[in-house]
Scaffold this motif. Structure first.
Motif, PDB file in Angstrom:
ATOM      1  N   UNK A 198       0.822  -1.208   0.000  1.00 49.45           N
ATOM      2  CA  UNK A 198       0.000   0.000   0.000  1.00 49.45           C
ATOM      3  C   UNK A 198       0.862   1.266   0.000  1.00 49.45           C
ATOM      4  N   UNK A 199       0.485   2.213  -0.848  1.00 48.18           N
ATOM      5  CA  UNK A 199       1.208   3.479  -0.941  1.00 48.18           C
ATOM      6  C   UNK A 199       0.552   4.512  -0.023  1.00 48.18           C
ATOM      7  N   UNK A 200       1.379   5.221   0.722  1.00 47.69           N
ATOM      8  CA  UNK A 200       0.859   6.238   1.649  1.00 47.69           C
ATOM      9  C   UNK A 200       1.191   7.612   1.088  1.00 47.69           C
ATOM     10  N   UNK A 201       0.154   8.341   0.700  1.00 50.75           N
ATOM     11  CA  UNK A 201       0.311   9.625   0.015  1.00 50.75           C
ATOM     12  C   UNK A 201      -0.408  10.721   0.793  1.00 50.75           C
ATOM     13  N   UNK A 202       0.199  11.897   0.855  1.00 49.76           N
ATOM     14  CA  UNK A 202      -0.456  13.075   1.425  1.00 49.76           C
ATOM     15  C   UNK A 202      -0.731  14.067   0.301  1.00 49.76           C
ATOM     16  N   UNK A 203      -1.905  14.676   0.350  1.00 50.42           N
ATOM     17  CA  UNK A 203      -2.284  15.701  -0.631  1.00 50.42           C
ATOM     18  C   UNK A 203      -2.511  17.000   0.138  1.00 50.42           C
ATOM     19  N   UNK A 204      -1.667  17.993  -0.120  1.00 51.32           N
ATOM     20  CA  UNK A 204      -1.757  19.277   0.583  1.00 51.32           C
ATOM     21  C   UNK A 204      -2.193  20.358  -0.400  1.00 51.32           C
ATOM     22  N   UNK A 205      -3.428  20.826  -0.244  1.00 56.45           N
ATOM     23  CA  UNK A 205      -3.968  21.838  -1.157  1.00 56.45           C
ATOM     24  C   UNK A 205      -4.676  22.941  -0.363  1.00 56.45           C
ATOM     25  N   UNK A 206      -4.744  24.161  -0.921  1.00 57.76           N
ATOM     26  CA  UNK A 206      -5.352  25.292  -0.201  1.00 57.76           C
ATOM     27  C   UNK A 206      -6.862  25.383  -0.408  1.00 57.76           C
ATOM     28  N   UNK A 207      -7.602  24.457   0.189  1.00 58.32           N
ATOM     29  CA  UNK A 207      -9.063  24.495   0.050  1.00 58.32           C
ATOM     30  C   UNK A 207      -9.653  25.713   0.783  1.00 58.32           C
ATOM     31  N   UNK A 208      -9.015  26.094   1.891  1.00 59.24           N
ATOM     32  CA  UNK A 208      -9.476  27.224   2.722  1.00 59.24           C
ATOM     33  C   UNK A 208     -10.938  27.042   3.151  1.00 59.24           C
ATOM     34  N   UNK A 209     -11.220  25.828   3.634  1.00 59.67           N
ATOM     35  CA  UNK A 209     -12.588  25.500   4.050  1.00 59.67           C
ATOM     36  C   UNK A 209     -13.029  26.317   5.256  1.00 59.67           C
ATOM     37  N   UNK A 210     -12.052  26.863   5.976  1.00 60.02           N
ATOM     38  CA  UNK A 210     -12.394  27.691   7.134  1.00 60.02           C
ATOM     39  C   UNK A 210     -13.132  28.969   6.722  1.00 60.02           C
ATOM     40  N   UNK A 211     -13.074  29.301   5.433  1.00 61.32           N
ATOM     41  CA  UNK A 211     -13.738  30.513   4.954  1.00 61.32           C
ATOM     42  C   UNK A 211     -15.124  30.238   4.389  1.00 61.32           C
ATOM     43  N   UNK A 212     -15.502  28.957   4.349  1.00 67.31           N
ATOM     44  CA  UNK A 212     -16.784  28.601   3.738  1.00 67.31           C
ATOM     45  C   UNK A 212     -17.868  28.387   4.790  1.00 67.31           C
ATOM     46  N   UNK A 213     -19.069  28.754   4.425  1.00 66.57           N
ATOM     47  CA  UNK A 213     -20.241  28.454   5.248  1.00 66.57           C
ATOM     48  C   UNK A 213     -20.817  27.139   4.727  1.00 66.57           C
ATOM     49  N   UNK A 214     -20.330  26.041   5.297  1.00 70.20           N
ATOM     50  CA  UNK A 214     -20.698  24.720   4.789  1.00 70.20           C
ATOM     51  C   UNK A 214     -22.171  24.391   5.024  1.00 70.20           C
ATOM     52  N   UNK A 215     -22.841  25.155   5.875  1.00 75.83           N
ATOM     53  CA  UNK A 215     -24.266  24.911   6.108  1.00 75.83           C
ATOM     54  C   UNK A 215     -25.134  25.503   5.007  1.00 75.83           C
ATOM     55  N   UNK A 216     -24.532  26.354   4.180  1.00 74.88           N
ATOM     56  CA  UNK A 216     -25.276  26.987   3.091  1.00 74.88           C
ATOM     57  C   UNK A 216     -24.729  26.501   1.749  1.00 74.88           C
ATOM     58  N   UNK A 217     -25.517  25.655   1.061  1.00 73.50           N
ATOM     59  CA  UNK A 217     -25.092  25.135  -0.243  1.00 73.50           C
ATOM     60  C   UNK A 217     -24.928  26.263  -1.239  1.00 73.50           C
ATOM     61  N   UNK A 218     -25.864  27.224  -1.215  1.00 73.62           N
ATOM     62  CA  UNK A 218     -25.827  28.339  -2.157  1.00 73.62           C
ATOM     63  C   UNK A 218     -24.568  29.177  -1.968  1.00 73.62           C
ATOM     64  N   UNK A 219     -24.245  29.478  -0.705  1.00 66.72           N
ATOM     65  CA  UNK A 219     -23.058  30.287  -0.416  1.00 66.72           C
ATOM     66  C   UNK A 219     -21.784  29.545  -0.809  1.00 66.72           C
TER      67      UNK A 219
END
Length: 635
Positions: free
Chosen positions: A278-299
């Motif tokens: 098994x290969x162990x891979x890390x993916x590091x990307x700037x999603x910046x989910x801390x800036x999203x209102x995940x409770x609002x699909x529209x937003x």
């Protein structure tokens, strides 16, 4: 009688060795001249000089005369750890070996050593493990006078010192574990204690090259343009010991010490899979989910449309997941852990502090150069490969893989493409003043070319245009190539329009550039003109007509996401699949990245070359062209 003679010879040699302060060594099973030389910190040349018969006859129980230094060396402190007891630790929720090792200030390997089940099993909540306590003692050890101190001279780097003392760069680093990449004048380092007369001088009329991993004579001939015979003549030690990793070679002054972009037959790694753990891979990307209102699909949808970095990250991630699924179908399983870097240096530092990456096979990302530099710098101590997916790394550390070809390489590729066509052609180079340097480089490669610059206004400022009369008599019957070098859309539009109007029946004009930037994609640019001029340019990727493509990845992507993949999704798929297949074809990514191996997928191809003192860069480049309003690979 023969035995008697051999005994007498040995006794004479033994007395001679004693008189001259030499010692003897009895060859053990599995030992080589090189390993023995390394053990005593002398060179293979030294051993052959005292044991010339070893070139023809070498094996177990053979007695060798070993030279020792006549120069005294200061003893070097050596730290030893001795276990004096253990502390029992009960594993809590979310604890890792890494966090436990930090808590008790012990190495992970020491914890595993005294809890052997951890070599094969994962840590679980409630486990009771033994944490060793150590007593540290410092001893003064002697190196038997086989090394001495050397003061680095001005302009000396690792390779110069290694060559001077007849060792490889890795040998020099082994003698000096804390050696930095750049040596400082006056710095004291350990070197083999050879006689001053045996030190090799660096001759300025030659060039020098350091052997990379898995490089043979054929690879050197392709890269440097020199034969095995030429190398052996300049480096006599090659006849006895052959090529070794890190060896510094003297090469002719006219050798090509830059990588050569050459055509290679693509390798299908799916047929060469041997390492299926098994290969162990890390993916590091700037999603910046801390800036999203995940409770609002529209937003969230609105943010995804407005935030270009988030959009790129999600597309790349989607392609990577498809690659992991494709690799799984080939028998390669993957453990993927995704990290949101938030495009923030503090967050990246926290990720590195809170997680143990020592057993990862590779890390993809971060996306931006400055953030990737933080991760690569930290992980280089464990030699964990870090792949830069879309940008140029700030620093190409030994563990960094630059997956996007550089602008310099793109430029060389299009020049070599033109040179490879032996048919007669006339070349015109048109540029603005900002691009004079590349215009001059083109003139250097094509001395008979006509060089032309944009006109100036009355105040002497750049006006970004030319007249048709400026190209009078520039084109001749037959093939004519125009290089256009600019990043100004108005100038590009002007030149393309003028040149297109001059392409008549018996005058073929092909437009090219070394750098296809946004100036060639603006509203003022006519794709009809570009197609008519068969516009050629170097590109990191081959553009696929997604709308009509029947590629299996494209079909699968449409089924899963109900849209066609964009270039970032394709890039995520190509890069991740290549990484997994390379890891499955060898023991690690470094071993699977020799410069004679080229792979190709949907839109990207990869052929890695190692920098002399640095990491790996992708030198696989496409030359593409406009053909009937579509972009295809130029042959």
């Amino acid at each position: 009688m023969k035995k008697l003679i051999l005994i007498l010879v040995f006794l004479i040699c033994s007395r001679s060795a004693k008189a001259q302060d030499y010692k003897t060594h009895t060859v053990k099973k599995g030992e080589t001249i090189e390993s023995i030389a390394k053990q005593y910190l002398v060179t293979a040349f030294d051993l052959y000089a005292l044991n010339p018969d070893a070139k023809k006859s070498f094996g177990e129980n053979k007695i060798l005369i070993i030279p020792t230094s006549r120069v005294k060396n200061d003893p070097i402190p050596e730290t030893k750890k001795e276990p004096v007891g253990f502390k029992t630790h009960k594993v809590r929720r979310k604890e890792t070996l890494y966090s436990i090792s930090k808590k008790y200030s012990v190495e992970i390997e020491d914890i595993k050593k005294y809890n052997t089940s951890l070599y094969s099993e994962n840590l679980r909540k409630g486990d009771r493990i033994q944490i060793p306590k150590f007593k540290t003692t410092v001893h003064k050890v002697s190196l038997n006078n086989t090394v001495k101190k050397y003061k680095v001279l001005p302009k000396e780097g690792k390779w110069r010192v290694a060559y001077k003392f007849g060792i490889t760069v890795p040998d020099l680093e082994a003698l000096n574990p804390d050696l930095s990449e750049v040596l400082q004048p006056g710095q004291e380092i350990n070197v083999p204690n050879i006689d001053n007369t045996e030190e090799k001088a660096v001759e300025e009329q030659f060039q020098y090259y350091t052997i990379l991993k898995s490089e043979g004579y054929m690879a050197l001939n392709r890269k440097l343009g020199v034969t095995q015979e030429q190398l052996e003549k300049l480096n006599p030690e090659l006849k006895d010991g052959g090529l070794k990793l890190g060896m510094v070679l003297k090469v002719p002054a006219d050798a090509k010490t830059v990588s050569v972009v050459a055509d290679l037959k693509n390798t299908d790694l799916s047929k060469k899979l041997v390492n299926l753990k098994q290969k162990k891979i890390a993916l590091m990307l700037p999603y910046r989910l801390n800036r999203l209102d995940v409770d609002s699909v529209k937003a969230t949808k609105k943010a995804m449309k407005k935030d270009a970095i988030l959009s790129v990250s999600l597309d790349f991630h989607a392609g990577a997941l498809m690659a992991i699924d494709s690799a799984k179908q080939l028998g390669v399983s993957t453990y993927l852990k995704v990290f949101d870097t938030q495009n923030n240096a503090r967050q990246i530092t926290k990720i590195l502090d809170d997680n143990d990456f020592s057993d990862y096979d590779a890390v993809i990302g971060p996306l931006l150069s400055k953030n990737l530099d933080i991760v690569a710098s930290e992980l280089k101590k464990n030699n964990i490969p870090v792949l830069s997916p879309l940008t140029m790394p700030m620093q190409l550390y030994e563990n960094v893989f630059q997956t996007v070809p550089s602008d310099d390489l793109l430029e060389k590729t299009i020049m070599n493409f033109v040179k490879s066509d032996s048919l007669p052609k006339h070349i015109v180079v048109i540029a603005d003043s900002k691009h004079k340097a590349v215009s001059d480089r083109l003139l250097g490669q094509f001395p008979s070319a006509k060089q032309l610059f944009s006109r100036k206004d009355k105040e002497g400022e750049e006006a970004y245009f030319i007249y048709q009369n400026d190209l009078a008599n520039a084109f001749k019957p037959g093939k004519n190539i125009v290089f256009l070098e600019t990043d100004n859309e108005g100038f590009a539009s002007n030149v393309i329009s003028v040149v297109n109007g001059m392409a008549i029946k018996n005058i073929e004009i092909i437009l090219m550039t070394t750098n296809k930037n946004k100036a060639f994609e603006g509203r003022e640019i006519s794709n009809y003109h570009l197609s008519n001029l068969k516009f050629h340019y170097p590109s990191p990727n081959r553009t696929t007509d997604i709308a009509t493509s029947n590629n299996s990845f494209v079909r699968a992507y449409r089924r899963q996401y109900n849209v066609s993949p964009n270039k970032y999704a394709v890039r995520g798929f190509d890069l991740t699949l290549d990484l997994l297949l390379r890891l499955a074809s060898k023991d690690d990514l470094f071993e699977a990245s020799i410069d004679t191996l080229e792979t190709e997928y949907v839109e990207n191809k990869f052929r890695y070359t190692k920098k002399l003192f640095g990491g790996y860069y992708n030198e696989a480049v496409y030359v593409v062209k406009y053909d009937d309003l579509t972009i295809v690979e130029a042959k």
